[in-house]
Design a protein around this motif. Structure first.
Motif, short mmCIF file in Angstrom:
data_model
loop_
_atom_site.label_atom_id
_atom_site.label_comp_id
_atom_site.label_asym_id
_atom_site.label_seq_id
_atom_site.Cartn_x
_atom_site.Cartn_y
_atom_site.Cartn_z
N HIS A 128 -38.45 -8.96 10.55
CA HIS A 128 -38.43 -10.41 10.32
C HIS A 128 -37.57 -10.68 9.08
O HIS A 128 -37.09 -9.75 8.42
N VAL A 129 -37.35 -11.95 8.78
CA VAL A 129 -36.43 -12.28 7.69
C VAL A 129 -36.91 -11.75 6.35
O VAL A 129 -36.11 -11.55 5.44
N GLY A 130 -38.21 -11.50 6.22
CA GLY A 130 -38.71 -10.91 4.98
C GLY A 130 -38.22 -9.50 4.75
O GLY A 130 -38.26 -9.00 3.64
N ASN A 131 -37.75 -8.81 5.82
CA ASN A 131 -37.20 -7.46 5.69
C ASN A 131 -35.73 -7.46 5.29
O ASN A 131 -35.17 -6.39 5.01
N LEU A 132 -35.09 -8.62 5.29
CA LEU A 132 -33.64 -8.64 5.16
C LEU A 132 -33.13 -8.23 3.79
O LEU A 132 -32.10 -7.54 3.70
N LYS B 283 -41.46 -18.03 6.49
CA LYS B 283 -42.35 -18.67 7.43
C LYS B 283 -41.74 -19.99 7.90
O LYS B 283 -41.07 -20.69 7.14
N SER B 284 -41.97 -20.32 9.17
CA SER B 284 -41.58 -21.61 9.71
C SER B 284 -42.83 -22.28 10.25
O SER B 284 -43.93 -21.73 10.18
N VAL B 285 -42.65 -23.47 10.81
CA VAL B 285 -43.79 -24.16 11.40
C VAL B 285 -44.43 -23.31 12.49
O VAL B 285 -45.65 -23.29 12.67
N ALA B 286 -43.59 -22.55 13.20
CA ALA B 286 -44.09 -21.73 14.31
C ALA B 286 -44.59 -20.36 13.85
O ALA B 286 -45.05 -19.56 14.66
N VAL C 29 -32.38 -17.68 18.93
CA VAL C 29 -31.23 -17.78 18.02
C VAL C 29 -31.14 -19.19 17.44
O VAL C 29 -30.86 -19.37 16.24
N TYR C 30 -31.41 -20.20 18.27
CA TYR C 30 -31.35 -21.58 17.78
C TYR C 30 -32.38 -21.81 16.68
O TYR C 30 -32.06 -22.36 15.64
N ARG C 31 -33.61 -21.37 16.88
CA ARG C 31 -34.64 -21.57 15.87
C ARG C 31 -34.37 -20.74 14.62
O ARG C 31 -34.69 -21.15 13.51
N PHE C 32 -33.79 -19.56 14.81
CA PHE C 32 -33.38 -18.74 13.67
C PHE C 32 -32.35 -19.50 12.83
O PHE C 32 -32.46 -19.58 11.60
N TYR C 33 -31.36 -20.07 13.51
CA TYR C 33 -30.32 -20.86 12.82
C TYR C 33 -30.95 -22.04 12.11
O TYR C 33 -30.61 -22.34 10.96
N ARG D 201 -23.96 -31.03 3.40
CA ARG D 201 -24.68 -29.82 3.82
C ARG D 201 -23.75 -28.68 4.21
O ARG D 201 -24.06 -27.85 5.08
N THR D 202 -22.61 -28.62 3.55
CA THR D 202 -21.65 -27.56 3.83
C THR D 202 -22.23 -26.19 3.49
O THR D 202 -22.06 -25.22 4.24
N ALA D 203 -22.93 -26.11 2.38
CA ALA D 203 -23.53 -24.83 1.98
C ALA D 203 -24.59 -24.39 2.98
O ALA D 203 -24.69 -23.21 3.33
N HIS D 204 -25.39 -25.34 3.47
CA HIS D 204 -26.43 -25.02 4.43
C HIS D 204 -25.82 -24.50 5.74
O HIS D 204 -26.30 -23.51 6.31
N GLN D 205 -24.78 -25.17 6.20
CA GLN D 205 -24.13 -24.76 7.44
C GLN D 205 -23.51 -23.37 7.30
O GLN D 205 -23.59 -22.54 8.22
N THR D 206 -22.91 -23.11 6.15
CA THR D 206 -22.31 -21.80 5.90
C THR D 206 -23.37 -20.72 5.88
O THR D 206 -23.19 -19.63 6.46
N LEU D 207 -24.49 -21.00 5.21
CA LEU D 207 -25.59 -20.03 5.15
C LEU D 207 -26.13 -19.72 6.54
O LEU D 207 -26.26 -18.56 6.93
N ALA D 208 -26.44 -20.77 7.30
CA ALA D 208 -27.02 -20.58 8.63
C ALA D 208 -26.07 -19.82 9.54
O ALA D 208 -26.48 -18.90 10.27
N ARG D 209 -24.80 -20.19 9.51
CA ARG D 209 -23.81 -19.54 10.38
C ARG D 209 -23.64 -18.07 9.99
O ARG D 209 -23.59 -17.18 10.86
N ALA D 210 -23.58 -17.79 8.68
CA ALA D 210 -23.32 -16.42 8.23
C ALA D 210 -24.49 -15.50 8.55
O ALA D 210 -24.29 -14.39 9.08
#
Length: 436
Positions: free
Chosen positions: A55-59, A245-248, A260-264, A304-313
């Motif tokens: 999970h993302v906590g392992n990243l 953690k997310s809502v789900a 992948v969509y929810r991950f993004y 939100r350029t930084a957010h989009q870059t983070l999510a995409r990367a």
């Protein structure tokens, strides 16, 4: 994967980690800096496969292994086939649920492919390795372990470790002998890897400090060798909440558990206060790129350029660039993007984010149904009169295309994927009408 860099790059890996905020503590800063300067280092990070996906906590630790590998060092990802049967008390307030051997084996098999996205196992100069500590711990007899390893640790030293002391001070939870012994097993891992694989550095979260230093002591006592430990920060959000953690629930790397969509979406919803910090932690963008994104974010955060870059990367790292591009297109639908060309499965993931209602499929046949009726039925407009005003004011969109005609009829040809209609009022009020 980027090829291993030259010696100068090896010299600067610790500086890069420091700039990124990825060093919580270092057992021997000067000694490790000298050792890295001398040449490639073999290092490892362990993970207990308590689930069938990372999970993302392992990243953070796994991406740090990759950063070392890109700098020419040799990483080992160590699966806890043995330690996973025990359970690490670090960062826990209660005993872990014990896993069966079969469950642990399935979990290890499941995460192998995920690790291949994070590490290069085929590099001729610095190939990563995936090892399982059950291979060397399982054959050891209990009495042999106590005589050969246990004698090097005092109970006084073990209970002084934060992970143990915190549990002992909790009268309700306490700590079992099983979890109390975990430290010895992790220390033995470091000893084994140092002896048999020339591994000199262990990295892990800051809650692993006690386990790491125990391993360093064992390497010194049994091998007479210097070993090093580097801990990474435990990530929390700016509001103090737990990262990952997310809502789900947990955000998994397996797309079958977190699409992948929810991950993004998890990344693009990063708090404004965290986004630059997370770009440093979770991407391989360089200092100049991140500094520029920080300037843009400070000057125009609403872009939100930084957010989009983070999510995409990050999505590209885990799921590949094509999947990241697809998730970005789906995300843009909620910001007025064209839904045409987005795969239906991805659109359905996006559809869960907005209100929905149904309309008889027969109503879309022939000439169709007046748009005014659908706007009222969807709840976007309180009445046909209000719907008429909203259309005339240019505030109504069908499938994200502005609709100027008050008398517009909506028919089957307007349905996305032959069964759904995306209605929008203003910039952010969406409803999906499904043909039933």
């Amino acid at each position: 994967f980027a090829p291993p860099s030259a010696k100068l790059r090896r010299m600067n890996i610790l500086e890069e980690l420091q700039w990124r905020g990825l060093i919580a503590d270092n057992t021997d800063p000067e000694g490790l800096a000298r050792r890295i300067l001398a040449g490639p280092v073999t290092l490892y990070c362990g993970f207990d496969p308590t689930a069938d996906s990372l999970h993302v906590g392992n990243l953070i630790p796994l991406l740090t292994l990759r950063r070392f590998q890109m700098a020419g060092h040799r990483p080992i990802a160590l699966a806890g086939g043995a330690t996973g049967l025990i359970g690490d008390p670090s960062g826990r307030t209660a005993e872990r649920q014990l896993l069966t051997r079969d469950s642990l084996a399935r979990n290890i098999a499941s995460v192998k492919n995920q690790l291949r996205r994070l590490l290069d196992f085929d590099s001729p100069a610095a190939a990563a390795r995936l090892l399982d500590n059950a291979d060397w711990i399982a054959p050891i007899a209990f009495l042999d372990f106590l005589r050969d390893t246990g004698k090097h640790f005092t109970v006084n030293m073990m209970i002084a470790k934060e992970s143990v002391r915190a549990r002992m001070e909790d009268r309700d939870a306490g700590i079992s002998f099983t979890e109390f012994s975990y430290m010895l097993l992790q220390a033995y891992d470091f000893f084994h890897l140092c002896r048999d694989h020339d591994c000199e550095l262990q990295i892990g979260g800051s809650d692993q400090w006690g386990n790491i230093t125990a391993g360093i002591d064992l390497c010194r006592k049994k091998l007479g060798r210097a070993a090093y430990g580097l801990t990474l920060p435990l990530i929390t959000n700016a509001d103090g909440s737990k990262f990952g953690k997310s809502v789900a629930g947990a955000v998994w790397l397996d797309p079958a558990k977190t699409s992948v969509y929810r991950f993004y979406q998890f990344w693009i919803r990063t708090d404004d206060r965290d986004v630059i910090r997370f770009l440093k932690y979770f991407t391989f963008l360089g200092r100049e790129e991140i500094d520029e994104l920080a300037r843009q974010h400070a000057g125009k955060p609403e872009a939100r350029t930084a957010h989009q870059t983070l999510a995409r990367a990050v999505t590209a790292i885990i799921h590949g660039e094509p999947a990241a591009a697809e998730a970005a297109r789906a995300s843009e639908i909620l910001f007025g993007g064209d839904p045409a060309g987005v795969p239906e499965a991805t659109f359905q993931e996006m559809a869960h984010e907005v209100p929905a209602c149904e309309w008889p499929r027969s109503g879309f046949e022939g000439a169709g149904t007046p748009l005014l009726e659908l706007l009222v039925h969807s709840g976007l407009c309180a009445s046909k009169g209000q719907a008429r005003k909203d259309i005339e004011g240019g505030g109504i969109y069908i499938n994200n295309r502005r609709e100027p005609q008050v008398q517009r009829m909506v028919a089957a040809a307007d349905l996305l994927f032959g069964r759904q209609l995306l209605l929008r009022k203003g910039k952010r009020n969406y409803t999906i009408i499904a043909a039933s």
